[in-house]
Design a protein around this motif. Structure first.
Motif, short mmCIF file in Angstrom:
data_model
loop_
_atom_site.label_atom_id
_atom_site.label_comp_id
_atom_site.label_asym_id
_atom_site.label_seq_id
_atom_site.Cartn_x
_atom_site.Cartn_y
_atom_site.Cartn_z
N ILE A 1 46.22 21.30 73.06
CA ILE A 1 45.25 22.08 73.84
C ILE A 1 43.94 21.32 73.97
O ILE A 1 43.31 21.31 75.04
CB ILE A 1 45.04 23.46 73.19
N ALA A 2 43.54 20.64 72.91
CA ALA A 2 42.29 19.87 72.94
C ALA A 2 42.36 18.70 73.91
O ALA A 2 41.33 18.23 74.42
CB ALA A 2 41.96 19.37 71.53
N ARG A 3 43.56 18.19 74.18
CA ARG A 3 43.75 17.04 75.07
C ARG A 3 44.14 17.46 76.49
O ARG A 3 44.65 16.67 77.27
CB ARG A 3 44.82 16.11 74.51
N LYS A 4 43.87 18.70 76.83
CA LYS A 4 44.33 19.25 78.11
C LYS A 4 43.89 18.39 79.31
O LYS A 4 44.71 18.04 80.17
CB LYS A 4 43.81 20.68 78.29
N GLU A 5 42.61 18.03 79.38
CA GLU A 5 42.12 17.30 80.56
C GLU A 5 42.84 15.96 80.71
O GLU A 5 43.23 15.57 81.82
CB GLU A 5 40.61 17.08 80.44
N ALA A 6 43.03 15.26 79.60
CA ALA A 6 43.70 13.95 79.66
C ALA A 6 45.17 14.10 80.06
O ALA A 6 45.70 13.30 80.85
CB ALA A 6 43.60 13.25 78.31
N ILE A 7 45.81 15.14 79.55
CA ILE A 7 47.23 15.37 79.87
C ILE A 7 47.39 15.70 81.35
O ILE A 7 48.26 15.16 82.04
CB ILE A 7 47.80 16.49 78.97
N VAL A 8 46.54 16.59 81.85
CA VAL A 8 46.61 16.97 83.27
C VAL A 8 46.35 15.76 84.16
O VAL A 8 47.01 15.56 85.19
CB VAL A 8 45.62 18.11 83.57
N ALA B 1 43.55 25.37 86.49
CA ALA B 1 42.44 26.32 86.45
C ALA B 1 42.89 27.62 85.81
O ALA B 1 43.97 28.14 86.15
CB ALA B 1 41.92 26.58 87.86
N PRO B 2 42.11 28.17 84.87
CA PRO B 2 42.53 29.38 84.15
C PRO B 2 42.93 30.53 85.07
O PRO B 2 43.91 31.24 84.81
CB PRO B 2 41.30 29.74 83.31
N GLU B 3 42.19 30.74 86.16
CA GLU B 3 42.51 31.85 87.05
C GLU B 3 43.79 31.61 87.85
O GLU B 3 44.40 32.56 88.36
CB GLU B 3 41.34 32.13 88.01
N GLU B 4 44.22 30.34 87.97
CA GLU B 4 45.43 30.03 88.73
C GLU B 4 46.68 30.01 87.86
O GLU B 4 47.75 30.45 88.30
CB GLU B 4 45.26 28.68 89.45
N VAL B 5 46.56 29.51 86.62
CA VAL B 5 47.75 29.48 85.76
C VAL B 5 48.14 30.88 85.31
O VAL B 5 49.27 31.11 84.86
CB VAL B 5 47.55 28.57 84.53
N ARG B 6 47.21 31.86 85.47
CA ARG B 6 47.53 33.23 85.07
C ARG B 6 48.70 33.80 85.87
O ARG B 6 49.41 34.68 85.41
CB ARG B 6 46.29 34.11 85.20
N ALA C 1 56.03 42.71 79.61
CA ALA C 1 55.37 43.24 78.41
C ALA C 1 54.68 42.15 77.62
O ALA C 1 53.77 42.43 76.83
CB ALA C 1 56.39 43.95 77.53
N TYR C 2 55.09 40.88 77.82
CA TYR C 2 54.52 39.77 77.06
C TYR C 2 53.96 38.74 78.04
O TYR C 2 54.62 38.36 79.00
CB TYR C 2 55.57 39.14 76.15
N ARG C 3 52.74 38.25 77.73
CA ARG C 3 52.05 37.34 78.64
C ARG C 3 51.30 36.28 77.85
O ARG C 3 50.75 36.57 76.77
CB ARG C 3 51.05 38.10 79.52
N CYS C 4 51.26 35.06 78.38
CA CYS C 4 50.48 33.99 77.78
C CYS C 4 50.24 32.92 78.84
O CYS C 4 51.20 32.30 79.31
CB CYS C 4 51.19 33.39 76.57
N PRO C 5 49.00 32.68 79.26
CA PRO C 5 48.76 31.62 80.24
C PRO C 5 49.14 30.26 79.65
O PRO C 5 48.84 29.97 78.49
CB PRO C 5 47.24 31.70 80.48
#
Length: 477
Positions: free
Chosen positions: A11-18, A33-38, A47-51
């Motif tokens: 998660i900490a390396r998200k920008e580099a991975i993307v 983008a958080p609003e798009e991956v949702r 019943a279960y959700r996780c971006p």
């Protein structure tokens, strides 16, 4: 329902991975983008959700391979996704994963009616496969209720069936070959446009493997000649048990309709309100369809109706036109959506021997009463593939957990009478922690070893199918 702790380092390396994903597959769509991956935070098990960490939408097998290689090198999990119609949480993301969706890969690659096959990209919808060949009087047999939306990739992942699988079989019976990308980016071809491949039945291993072994990008599918004609008949009964006994007796009589579908009163009323299919208001309804020439249809229906008469049906109604037949099936195909207008629900798909239908339907009624919840039954009765819809209120604290407990008891009942946990929806996360009800420790170990071969680092859909305790050591390693 518990999920593993996410990998904070990833998660900490998200920008580099993307950035690496975009560089490796510049023509693919990469969303972070958080609003798009949702949009991808759940599938049809809402019943279960996780971006997810990010979403990659490639347009070719080569792009899938490039994305997989980056994730492999970076130690990032991949959750494969078709159209997101899984009812078992098969494509539920985790916070540290990349959702790899194949929806943009929807081309028809080859049609060969002389040899009865079609080759398509795996993001193509189920119904549009038939749409590509129906002008030449062919069709693709598996027909899940979600066939308008569900993708061939997901059908292969879950070994989907449908109303007409009684005669034509489920996906594995209609899958000839596939192209699959392994977690390290290797592209493999299995099977092809022929009846049986030599050697190990790897096609049978992959069909139904729920994205645990690789990402399917192309499929070669069997297509069949359209039947000369088909006719459904509605048969209404005074109780679920009597309708179940009628189904068992039809099968015992040696008659093989193309479909036998079951609906109980709550579902009948919801579907009638939704689709106006002309269903009678009875306690239990069977839709039995036969096909062939007029002579064949008349002969088969004669045998079926003779069996039905022994169970004192309240209503028998044959379709009188193609339009009426289409309406009957529209009602049945609308069942899940129609019930969704009434209540939140969990849809199960345990499968039982057909002869156990009367007993299991009675026990489901008893279990439902003991839990104080509602259940509507709609399912593929001909092959014993149950679909009890457990109704609950998502806004009422504790109701979801109560529904899940009832569902677990129903699935245990299916195994107890000689059936299994799933007929076509898959295990996903929904039935993951019930796998040891059906399988011994040695059985599960054998399955785990198969995954070890295809995905030794356990990066593909790793929190699904197997109980977390059984896979914990492998996931940690």
């Amino acid at each position: 329902m518990r999920m593993p702790e996410p990998d904070r380092n990833v998660i900490a390396r998200k920008e580099a991975i993307v950035a690496k994903l975009r560089k490796a597959a510049p023509d693919a769509l990469v969303i972070d983008a958080p609003e798009e991956v949702r949009v991808y935070e759940c599938d049809a098990l809402t019943a279960y959700r996780c971006p997810p960490l990010a979403v990659a939408l490639p347009g070719s097998t080569a792009e899938v391979a490039a994305i997989a290689r980056v994730c492999f090198e970076e130690g990032v999990k991949i959750v494969p996704r078709g159209a997101g119609t899984s009812l078992a949480g098969g494509s539920l993301p985790t916070e540290d994963c990349v959702v790899l969706g194949v929806g943009r890969m929807n081309r028809v690659l080859e049609i060969d009616t002389a040899n009865r096959f079609i080759r398509v990209e795996a993001g193509r919808t189920n119904l549009s496969v038939t749409g590509a060949v129906e002008g030449q009087d062919f069709f693709y047999a598996p027909d899940p209720s979600s066939q308008l939306a569900c993708a061939i990739a997901g059908n292969i992942g879950m070994n989907s069936g449908g109303a007409h699988c009684l005669k034509y079989g489920v996906t594995t019976n209609n899958l000839l070959g596939l192209t699959m990308v392994l977690m390290d980016g290797t592209v493999i071809e299995i099977g092809g446009a022929h009846l049986d491949a030599a050697g190990l039945d790897l096609l049978g291993v992959i069909c139904g493997s729920e994205g645990q072994l690789g990402i399917v990008t192309e499929a070669t599918l069997r297509i069949l000649r359209k039947p000369e004609g088909a006719r459904p008949v509605l048969m209404g009964f005074g109780s679920n048990e009597v309708a179940g006994a009628c189904v068992a007796d039809i099968i015992r009589a040696g008659v093989l309709p193309v479909a036998i579908e079951f609906m109980d009163r709550p579902c009948i009323r919801a579907c009638e309100e939704f689709a106006g299919a002309g269903y009678p208001d009875v306690e239990a309804l069977l839709i039995v369809e036969v096909e062939g020439s007029e002579t064949e249809i008349a002969e088969q229906l004669g045998k079926i109706l003779a069996v039905a008469e022994r169970h004192a049906p309240e209503v028998i109604r044959e379709s009188r036109s193609a339009e009426e037949s289409a309406l009957i099936w529209k009602g049945r195909k609308s069942a899940f959506g129609a019930m969704g207008q009434i209540a939140d629900y969990i849809c199960l798909d345990g499968t039982i021997p057909v002869g156990e239908l009367p007993y299991v339907l009675r026990r489901i009624g008893e279990l439902t009463e003991s839990y104080g919840l509602g259940v509507a039954n709609v399912f593929h009765a001909g092959d014993g593939n149950m679909h009890p819809l457990i109704l609950y209120d998502a806004n009422k604290p504790g109701d979801l957990e109560k529904a899940e407990d009832l569902g677990a008891d129903i699935l245990r009942l299916c195994v107890e009478v000689g059936g299994c946990l799933t007929g076509e929806h898959g295990v996903g996360v929904e039935k993951r922690d019930l796998m040891d009800v059906q399988f011994t420790r040695d059985d599960l170990e054998a399955q785990l070893r198969v995954k070890d071969v295809f995905d030794p680092r356990w990066l593909l859909n790793p929190a699904k199918v197997f109980p977390l305790a059984a896979s914990e050591g492998r996931r940690a390693a």
